[in-house]
Scaffold this active site. Structure first.
Site, PDB file in Angstrom:
ATOM      1  N   GLY A 178      15.145 -54.322 -10.706  1.00  0.00           N
ATOM      2  CA  GLY A 178      15.131 -52.885 -10.378  1.00  0.00           C
ATOM      3  C   GLY A 178      13.746 -52.243 -10.446  1.00  0.00           C
ATOM      4  N   PRO A 200      20.975 -51.304 -12.975  1.00  0.00           N
ATOM      5  CA  PRO A 200      20.762 -51.392 -14.425  1.00  0.00           C
ATOM      6  C   PRO A 200      19.343 -51.871 -14.765  1.00  0.00           C
ATOM      7  CG  PRO A 200      22.903 -52.286 -13.846  1.00  0.00           C
ATOM      8  CD  PRO A 200      22.200 -52.027 -12.549  1.00  0.00           C
ATOM      9  N   VAL A 201      18.823 -51.290 -15.853  1.00  0.00           N
ATOM     10  CA  VAL A 201      17.435 -51.556 -16.263  1.00  0.00           C
ATOM     11  C   VAL A 201      17.386 -52.805 -17.149  1.00  0.00           C
ATOM     12  CG1 VAL A 201      15.512 -50.546 -17.584  1.00  0.00           C
ATOM     13  CG2 VAL A 201      16.921 -49.090 -16.125  1.00  0.00           C
ATOM     14  N   ALA A 202      16.320 -53.604 -17.004  1.00  0.00           N
ATOM     15  CA  ALA A 202      16.116 -54.835 -17.795  1.00  0.00           C
ATOM     16  C   ALA A 202      17.355 -55.725 -17.769  1.00  0.00           C
ATOM     17  CB  ALA A 202      15.723 -54.494 -19.242  1.00  0.00           C
ATOM     18  N   ALA A 203      17.838 -55.990 -16.559  1.00  0.00           N
ATOM     19  CA  ALA A 203      19.110 -56.702 -16.393  1.00  0.00           C
ATOM     20  C   ALA A 203      18.978 -58.009 -15.621  1.00  0.00           C
ATOM     21  CB  ALA A 203      20.106 -55.783 -15.683  1.00  0.00           C
ATOM     22  N   GLY A 204      17.785 -58.299 -15.093  1.00  0.00           N
ATOM     23  CA  GLY A 204      17.609 -59.504 -14.272  1.00  0.00           C
ATOM     24  C   GLY A 204      17.835 -59.222 -12.791  1.00  0.00           C
ATOM     25  N   LEU A 205      17.888 -57.921 -12.443  1.00  0.00           N
ATOM     26  CA  LEU A 205      18.171 -57.532 -11.058  1.00  0.00           C
ATOM     27  C   LEU A 205      16.931 -57.023 -10.321  1.00  0.00           C
ATOM     28  CD1 LEU A 205      21.528 -55.688 -11.832  1.00  0.00           C
ATOM     29  CD2 LEU A 205      21.267 -57.919 -10.733  1.00  0.00           C
ATOM     30  N   LYS A 209      17.987 -57.389  -6.529  1.00  0.00           N
ATOM     31  CA  LYS A 209      18.054 -58.796  -6.070  1.00  0.00           C
ATOM     32  C   LYS A 209      18.908 -59.628  -7.007  1.00  0.00           C
ATOM     33  CE  LYS A 209      15.164 -60.464  -9.513  1.00  0.00           C
ATOM     34  NZ  LYS A 209      15.582 -61.331 -10.604  1.00  0.00           N
ATOM     35  N   SER A 211      10.830 -53.734 -10.431  1.00  0.00           N
ATOM     36  CA  SER A 211       9.929 -54.384  -9.469  1.00  0.00           C
ATOM     37  C   SER A 211      10.183 -53.840  -8.067  1.00  0.00           C
ATOM     38  CB  SER A 211      10.167 -55.899  -9.451  1.00  0.00           C
ATOM     39  OG  SER A 211       9.974 -56.438 -10.725  1.00  0.00           O
ATOM     40  N   ASP A 270       7.986 -60.356  -9.600  1.00  0.00           N
ATOM     41  CA  ASP A 270       9.098 -60.116  -8.665  1.00  0.00           C
ATOM     42  C   ASP A 270       8.763 -59.055  -7.611  1.00  0.00           C
ATOM     43  OD1 ASP A 270      10.880 -61.931  -9.696  1.00  0.00           O
ATOM     44  OD2 ASP A 270      11.921 -60.487 -10.985  1.00  0.00           O
TER      45      ASP A 270
END
Ligand code: C5P
Length: 285
Positions: A102, A95-100, A11, A104, A137
């Protein structure tokens, strides 16, 4: 049915207004989510020995109880006394821990998948309740919606039916950002007054790109840039290339540029790839 193959999309937050800190330590916010076509692949395979097994080749994804996917399966298994087990294979592209979102999204996808594979007959309402326990999220990803507004912790979802599909170029710096640290560093007195999220919703409905760009908001930006000053450079580069609008997603480091067409997004990607390894062209999904 003993096997399910599922897509687990990422997202972007086109709007993220932090309203206030809550007594439980979380923040009340208003966010506008966009689901994008950057996806992980998840395969669920039923097993009869009753175990929960996770396999993922990505070095930053744990396969034990710290994994949100494991937590999800474990909560379902324990609370509903499920005898079967499941093997969960995750192919990571987000990507992990990126604000996207993933992790969640993976949790929500597994919740939806196990509801079918284990024949649990859980309602959407019940799945949302479980998802809220896993992360703020997670509920968004349970809805079959490209667009939604999240309120409270971001976990109370109202689907939006908007016919628009946007193109973006997405740059994710090679660092992990922890959401709790960014919220911890946030100074609510420094956030700007903002417009109502419904104004952005109207601009989206009209597919008015300049107006959409003008209304992009992320109250976490100051805290993100304070912790990682180099990220501002990525934002500026996207602006200088000619992206219509640029913003961080969630607590970063993902930065997205809003662009008019796939062609433009691909051109920007070609240029940005010379300096950044993680650059994606993505679209509303
Ligand atoms: O809900 P989730 O576990 O994803 O949140 C991670 C962290 O982000 C929380 O521990 C909290 O510090 C912060 N957070 C917040 N307000 C929200 C969502 C997250 O303060 N609405």
């Amino acid at each position: 049915m003993n096997k399910l193959r599922l897509k687990s999309p990422a997202k972007l937050n086109l709007f993220l207004k932090v309203n206030k800190k809550r007594p439980d330590g979380y923040h009340d916010l208003t966010t506008l989510f966009e689901r994008i076509d950057l996806c992980d692949d998840i395969t669920l395979t039923l097993n009869k020995n009753g175990t929960i097994g996770i396999s993922c080749s990505h070095p930053d994804v744990p396969s034990d109880s710290r994994n949100l996917v494991y937590k999800t399966a474990k909560i379902l298994k324990d609370s509903l006394a499920v005898k079967s087990g499941v093997n969960i294979k995750i192919i990571k592209r987000v990507p992990v821990a990126a604000g996207l979102g993933g992790g969640s999204s993976n949790a929500a996808t597994v919740l939806l998948g196990l509801n079918r594979l284990w024949r649990l007959k859980l309602s959407l309402k019940k799945m949302v309740e479980i998802a809220q326990k896993i992360g703020s999220d997670v509920p968004f990803f349970l809805y079959d919606a490209s667009w939604a507004i999240g309120t409270e912790r971001g976990d109370r979802i109202k689907k939006l039916s908007l016919p628009v599909k946007l193109w973006h170029v997405l740059v994710v710096a090679e660092l992990k950002v922890y959401t709790s640290e960014i919220f911890g560093a946030l100074n609510l007195k420094l956030t700007k007054p903002s417009t109502d999220v419904n104004i952005l919703r109207c601009a989206l409905k009209k597919n008015d790109l300049p107006r959409i760009s003008h209304l992009l908001l992320n109250d976490l930006e100051t805290a993100i840039v304070q912790s990682h000053p180099n990220l501002l450079k990525i934002k500026e580069e996207l602006e200088n290339l000619g992206a219509v609008g640029v913003s961080f997603s969630g607590s970063g480091p993902a930065v997205f540029g809003l662009v008019e067409s796939r062609q433009k997004a691909e051109n920007f990607k070609k240029i940005l790839k010379k300096r950044y390894s993680r650059v994606f062209v993505v679209r509303t999904y």
